[in-house]
Structure formats: structure tokens, C-alpha cells
Design a protein around this motif. Structure first.
Motif, mmCIF file in Angstrom:
data_model
loop_
_atom_site.group_PDB
_atom_site.id
_atom_site.type_symbol
_atom_site.label_atom_id
_atom_site.label_comp_id
_atom_site.label_asym_id
_atom_site.label_seq_id
_atom_site.Cartn_x
_atom_site.Cartn_y
_atom_site.Cartn_z
ATOM 1 N N LYS A 50 0.976 -1.464 0.099
ATOM 2 C CA LYS A 50 0.006 -0.079 0.364
ATOM 3 C C LYS A 50 0.721 1.304 0.022
ATOM 4 O O LYS A 50 0.370 2.424 -0.533
ATOM 5 N N ASP A 51 2.037 0.656 0.956
ATOM 6 C CA ASP A 51 3.019 2.013 0.400
ATOM 7 C C ASP A 51 3.035 2.271 -1.272
ATOM 8 O O ASP A 51 3.275 3.356 -1.296
ATOM 9 N N GLU A 52 3.593 1.967 -2.127
ATOM 10 C CA GLU A 52 3.817 2.031 -3.483
ATOM 11 C C GLU A 52 2.718 2.643 -3.967
ATOM 12 O O GLU A 52 2.933 3.300 -4.492
ATOM 13 N N ILE A 53 1.704 2.009 -3.880
ATOM 14 C CA ILE A 53 0.119 2.512 -4.395
ATOM 15 C C ILE A 53 -0.050 3.766 -3.955
ATOM 16 O O ILE A 53 -0.285 5.241 -4.529
ATOM 17 N N PHE A 54 0.233 4.259 -2.646
ATOM 18 C CA PHE A 54 -0.079 5.922 -2.636
ATOM 19 C C PHE A 54 1.359 6.604 -3.082
ATOM 20 O O PHE A 54 0.464 7.520 -2.971
ATOM 21 N N TYR A 55 2.571 6.230 -2.692
ATOM 22 C CA TYR A 55 3.564 7.207 -3.734
ATOM 23 C C TYR A 55 3.097 7.190 -4.745
ATOM 24 O O TYR A 55 3.395 8.669 -5.420
ATOM 25 N N LEU A 56 2.406 6.235 -5.799
ATOM 26 C CA LEU A 56 2.821 6.584 -7.189
ATOM 27 C C LEU A 56 1.067 7.128 -6.776
ATOM 28 O O LEU A 56 1.641 7.891 -8.361
ATOM 29 N N PHE A 57 0.382 7.302 -6.858
ATOM 30 C CA PHE A 57 -1.050 8.185 -6.845
ATOM 31 C C PHE A 57 -0.247 9.777 -6.421
ATOM 32 O O PHE A 57 -0.899 10.500 -7.356
ATOM 33 N N LEU A 58 0.241 9.556 -5.370
ATOM 34 C CA LEU A 58 1.157 10.785 -4.841
ATOM 35 C C LEU A 58 1.835 11.640 -6.383
ATOM 36 O O LEU A 58 1.562 12.979 -6.354
ATOM 37 N N ALA A 59 2.467 11.345 -6.935
ATOM 38 C CA ALA A 59 3.389 11.192 -7.800
ATOM 39 C C ALA A 59 2.136 12.161 -9.079
ATOM 40 O O ALA A 59 2.719 12.688 -9.674
ATOM 41 N N LEU A 60 1.716 11.336 -8.838
ATOM 42 C CA LEU A 60 1.279 11.278 -10.298
ATOM 43 C C LEU A 60 0.162 12.409 -10.004
ATOM 44 O O LEU A 60 0.019 13.848 -11.006
ATOM 45 N N SER A 61 -0.248 12.675 -8.970
ATOM 46 C CA SER A 61 -1.069 13.860 -8.910
ATOM 47 C C SER A 61 -0.603 14.893 -8.624
ATOM 48 O O SER A 61 -0.446 16.286 -9.584
ATOM 49 N N LEU A 62 0.903 15.031 -8.380
ATOM 50 C CA LEU A 62 1.201 15.848 -8.333
ATOM 51 C C LEU A 62 2.191 16.537 -10.069
ATOM 52 O O LEU A 62 2.010 17.968 -10.291
ATOM 53 N N VAL A 63 2.395 15.493 -10.404
ATOM 54 C CA VAL A 63 2.444 15.556 -12.114
ATOM 55 C C VAL A 63 1.474 15.910 -12.797
ATOM 56 O O VAL A 63 1.374 17.310 -13.504
ATOM 57 N N ILE A 64 0.219 15.860 -12.900
ATOM 58 C CA ILE A 64 -1.049 16.388 -13.424
ATOM 59 C C ILE A 64 -1.089 17.186 -12.854
ATOM 60 O O ILE A 64 -1.574 18.535 -13.576
ATOM 61 N N ASN A 65 -0.929 18.277 -11.445
ATOM 62 C CA ASN A 65 -1.643 19.810 -11.084
ATOM 63 C C ASN A 65 -0.507 20.643 -11.250
ATOM 64 O O ASN A 65 -1.236 22.051 -11.414
ATOM 65 N N ILE A 66 1.162 19.995 -11.779
ATOM 66 C CA ILE A 66 1.677 21.157 -11.941
ATOM 67 C C ILE A 66 2.030 21.444 -13.239
ATOM 68 O O ILE A 66 2.361 22.593 -13.530
ATOM 69 N N LEU A 67 1.942 20.356 -13.990
ATOM 70 C CA LEU A 67 2.175 20.346 -15.269
ATOM 71 C C LEU A 67 1.379 21.571 -15.997
ATOM 72 O O LEU A 67 1.940 22.482 -17.056
ATOM 73 N N PRO A 68 0.389 21.805 -15.873
ATOM 74 C CA PRO A 68 -0.552 22.302 -16.433
ATOM 75 C C PRO A 68 -0.450 23.934 -16.141
ATOM 76 O O PRO A 68 -0.379 24.705 -16.601
ATOM 77 N N VAL A 69 0.173 24.313 -14.899
ATOM 78 C CA VAL A 69 0.462 25.837 -14.445
ATOM 79 C C VAL A 69 1.847 26.018 -14.675
ATOM 80 O O VAL A 69 1.819 27.080 -15.407
ATOM 81 N N VAL A 70 3.226 25.304 -15.620
ATOM 82 C CA VAL A 70 3.688 25.627 -16.146
ATOM 83 C C VAL A 70 3.479 25.967 -17.598
ATOM 84 O O VAL A 70 4.414 26.737 -18.313
ATOM 85 N N VAL A 71 3.230 24.584 -17.905
ATOM 86 C CA VAL A 71 1.957 25.205 -19.554
ATOM 87 C C VAL A 71 1.479 26.179 -19.585
ATOM 88 O O VAL A 71 1.764 27.267 -20.763
ATOM 89 N N ALA A 72 0.632 26.683 -18.321
ATOM 90 C CA ALA A 72 -0.413 27.995 -18.758
ATOM 91 C C ALA A 72 0.667 29.113 -18.663
ATOM 92 O O ALA A 72 -0.029 30.480 -18.995
ATOM 93 N N LYS A 73 1.606 28.974 -17.906
ATOM 94 C CA LYS A 73 2.561 30.252 -17.549
ATOM 95 C C LYS A 73 3.167 30.558 -18.975
ATOM 96 O O LYS A 73 3.640 31.624 -19.411
ATOM 97 N N MET A 74 3.717 29.567 -20.001
ATOM 98 C CA MET A 74 4.509 29.603 -20.825
ATOM 99 C C MET A 74 3.418 30.346 -22.336
ATOM 100 O O MET A 74 3.712 30.934 -23.280
#
Length: 168
Positions: A50-74
Motif C-alpha cells: 500500500k505504500d507504493e500505491i500511495f506514492y504512485l498516486f501522490l506522484a501522479l497527482s503532483l505531475v498532473i497538477n503542476i504541469l498545466p500551471v507551467v504550460v499556462a505560464k508559457m
């Protein structure tokens, strides 16, 4: 402030908060070795800690929520001539509204994906609960596809069939 701006931001931030809460509750409720693949009988035959599942979802969420902000600034740095491909040329007279429309559209993507991930986490928790039987989550694919297709279609429909708001 437009309704589009308000809706995109509220849904995005609410979905981030809801995802964080659901992720923590799901982590607490999952067994140490969580079934992530199931055979034809519905029994788990592929497991992850369950630790791997937690970190997988956490990493996925970080990428999904940070990438559009970077693209929007561009997008803000792009000249209006970059949008010459838009068929409705009235939009080219309002560069600020074009940039805002693209930024709002980009904010809808993580909101939709966060919403879908919340449903996936809920399904994962329920499927690993020994008290729940014969639960079907085939609707998840339909919901995910509907969210994605709606997001893809939103901006072209807006740019083709609406005109920018005339500012005084």
C-alpha cells in the motif's frame, strides 16, 4: 471574473483537496498488500504494497497538477500571432481573452483527472474490502472517457461557436 475562470479554479482546488483527503483515507483503509489486478472470478492475483500505491498516486497527482500551471505560464508569453489558426478571427482582436481561455481550459484538465482519480481510489478501496462482493466498476472507463472527451471538445467548441466578450 468570468464564470469559466471561477469554475475552473474552484473545481481544480476542490478536487485537489478532495483527492488529498481521499488518498489519506484510502491509504489507511487498504490492506498491507493491496490487490491491483483481479482474475475472472474477481479475486486478486496481482498485489502491491500500500505504500507504493500511495506514492504512485501522490506522484501522479503532483505531475498532473503542476504541469498545466507551467504550460499556462508559457501561454501568456505567446504572441497573438501564434493563434492565427483559430477559424473565428474575432478572437484575435482580444489576445487577453484568448490567453485566459487557454489557461482556463488547462485548469479543467487536472480538475477532471483529479475527479477521476478520486473514483479510482474509491474503487480500489472497495475492491480490497472483504465485505463488498460483486461490485462492478466498469463505469469508471465511461466516466474517464467522458471527462477526457469533454475536456478535448470544450476549447474548440468555445473558439468556433462563441465570440469574445466586448470590453468597454
Amino acid at each position: 471574473m468570468s464564470i469559466e475562470f471561477f469554475a475552473s479554479r474552484v473545481w481544480r482546488y476542490a478536487s485537489i483537496l478532495a483527492f488529498a483527503v481521499i488518498l489519506l483515507f484510502t491509504y489507511r483503509g487498504l490492506p498491507d498488500f493491496t490487490a491491483v489486478h483481479f482474475n475472472a472470478n474477481g479475486r486478486g492475483d496481482g498485489f502491491l504494497p500500500k505504500d507504493e500505491i500511495f506514492y504512485l498516486f501522490l506522484a501522479l497527482s503532483l505531475v498532473i497538477n503542476i504541469l498545466p500551471v507551467v504550460v499556462a505560464k508559457m501561454i501568456d508569453k505567446l504572441p497573438i500571432t501564434s493563434f492565427a489558426w483559430i477559424p473565428n478571427k474575432k478572437w484575435l482582436d482580444s489576445p487577453k481573452q484568448v490567453h485566459e481561455s487557454f489557461k482556463n481550459w488547462l485548469n479543467f484538465l487536472p480538475a477532471g483527472i483529479n475527479t477521476f482519480l478520486i473514483l479510482v481510489l474509491r474503487a480500489l478501496l472497495t475492491l480490497n474490502d472483504e465485505r463488498s462482493y460483486n461490485t462492478s466498476y466498469t463505469y469508471l472507463l465511461v466516466v474517464g472517457a467522458a471527462l477526457l472527451l469533454t475536456w478535448i471538445a470544450y476549447l474548440p467548441i468555445k473558439l468556433l461557436f462563441t465570440n469574445p466578450v466586448v470590453e468597454d
